[in-house]
Design an enzyme around this catalytic site. Sequence first.
Site, PDB file in Angstrom:
ATOM      1  N   HIS A 191       0.830  -1.216   0.000  1.00 56.38           N
ATOM      2  CA  HIS A 191       0.000   0.000   0.000  1.00 56.38           C
ATOM      3  C   HIS A 191       0.860   1.260   0.000  1.00 56.38           C
ATOM      4  O   HIS A 191       0.584   2.220  -0.721  1.00 56.38           O
ATOM      5  CB  HIS A 191      -0.907   0.021   1.236  1.00 56.38           C
ATOM      6  CG  HIS A 191      -2.101  -0.868   1.118  1.00 56.38           C
ATOM      7  ND1 HIS A 191      -3.001  -0.769   0.076  1.00 56.38           N
ATOM      8  CD2 HIS A 191      -2.545  -1.867   1.912  1.00 56.38           C
ATOM      9  CE1 HIS A 191      -3.952  -1.675   0.239  1.00 56.38           C
ATOM     10  NE2 HIS A 191      -3.697  -2.353   1.333  1.00 56.38           N
ATOM     11  N   CYS A 506      -4.856  -3.167 -18.192  1.00 52.19           N
ATOM     12  CA  CYS A 506      -5.150  -2.129 -17.201  1.00 52.19           C
ATOM     13  C   CYS A 506      -4.560  -2.433 -15.828  1.00 52.19           C
ATOM     14  O   CYS A 506      -4.908  -1.796 -14.849  1.00 52.19           O
ATOM     15  CB  CYS A 506      -6.660  -1.910 -17.086  1.00 52.19           C
ATOM     16  SG  CYS A 506      -7.598  -3.398 -16.670  1.00 52.19           S
TER      17      CYS A 506
END
EC number: 2.7.3.9
Length: 577
Positions: A191, A506
């Site tokens: 993260h 993507c």
Amino acid sequence: MTEMLKGIAASDGVAVAKAYLLVQPDLTFETVSVTDTQAEEARLDAALEASQNELSLIRQKAVDTLGEEAAAVFDAHLMVLADPEMIGQIKETIRTKEVNAESALKEVTDMFVTLFENMEDNPYMQERAADIRDVAKRVLAHLLGVELPNPATISEESIVIAHDLTPSDTAQLDANYVKAFVTNIGGRTSHSAIMARTLEIAAVLGTNDITERVKNGDIVAVNGITGQVIINPTEDQIAEFKAAGETYAKQKAEWALLKDAETVTADGKHFELAANIGTPKDVEGVNNNGAEAVGLYRTEFLYMDSQDFPTEDEQYEAYKAVLEGMNGKPVVVRTMDIGGDKELPYFDLPKEMNPFLGFRALRISISETGNQMFRTQLRALLRASVHGQLRIMFPMVALLNEFRKAKGILEEEKANLKAEGVAVSDDIQVGIMIEIPAAAMLADQFAKEVDFFSIGTNDLIQYTMAADRMNEQVSYLYQPYNPSILRLVDHVVKAAHAEGKWAGMCGEMAGDQTAVPLLVGIGLDEFSMSATSVLRTRSLMKKLDTDKMQELAQRALTECATMEEVLELEKEYIDFD
């Protein structure tokens, strides 16, 4: 004394500044017997409320500075705070054991953390363990009246040094002052790394013990491109790093000149560079960075930001805003991908041992449970289609019959709207996200019926390698350049082209500077990435010759057995320095 460290280069950039050591406070406490259990429950409620208010503010700041996608982790934290089962058990422990709230909180949250961490075959539950640990620390700090470190208070140019940075830590970093951060643990897919790239600040992770080597005020030099860190560098080393920083800044300025340029290779071959978004306001960043399309609009954030299912009109306004904001450029809208790590408090889904492989995304949409929600979304999309170039994409497709069912529902709603006299575009491409190996292997059959493919490499790599990219113990298996992954991508692209369809990507791999030459050689048509990666990728593509890249890709596909062999081979064709 000068010390040199090497870590994982997680976010590009070069910085030299004073160290700001993010030290976690002492949260030790004694277990105390209590007679007034109601008072302890009231203390707990107050700490929960304070934590909720704090996290809500941090979440909003993350939305403003990082966007909805990066801020989504705080939805999971807020859900932990509101979990009736866990809160109920903490209060029950206070009442039955007559102990203080601190003790009950630790006992119950430790139990949940251990339970989830031991689910080694379930990455979703292991991530929830990290969420619970982070939230429990915040609640405990409020119970003890201890202040958690607040990176938002940093008011001079600094390099943040920490064992690890929680999402709430990273969301509070001010890029005006925080020039880089370095941690003991973590990797490119953590993260904190993703947020660093969004903030466009340098980051080096996984140095093992930098917190033991650095004091507050030490000068630290960080190169997020090479992973090099120097503590108390010499004057010559500082000059060297500053020169590298100036070179990088010059590169960024050169990339900015390509904002309105076409994406073409050295030999004139065009590729479409698109950007991923989570909300309508992300469109500004797409246009500012010169993207030619929106390659992925993650619509689930519309649902995650609501207290109830968003209405057809609310969704219509959001989709219309994106389509109009893109001024006729293509917009690929992924239908809602709820489930897995994206839960809705108002949508009661069954608890599953492994939600990532369970009832999620299109599986919900075409079921009786999610049918009406799906139809509402499709109606909103169809109504908005007259405002731009809409492309609709279904996620998490494994079977051809799933696509057929979803396409059938879309056609039904199209007919319904036309019967109601509502204008709908007749030029809407409908495709699927290729993220399940089964769909990738059957791409030749899917290609006969879809208008396009978009390869979602984040999940495709995880599912192919059977490895959670957020789990550091198996992160070595997350290999975008592994020949097995390249062969899957090649198979999908060839299948699309054989039917005259286009294939895009993507996932993070689409903007990976090492992967791009290989993907150009494979013949991928569209690359969708974070908006901040577009200009750099355009600059790289302008230097590539497609014939040479095709040769590179062919050799990688046929001669290489390992990721390391692919990377060595690429050095024969590309000079990244």
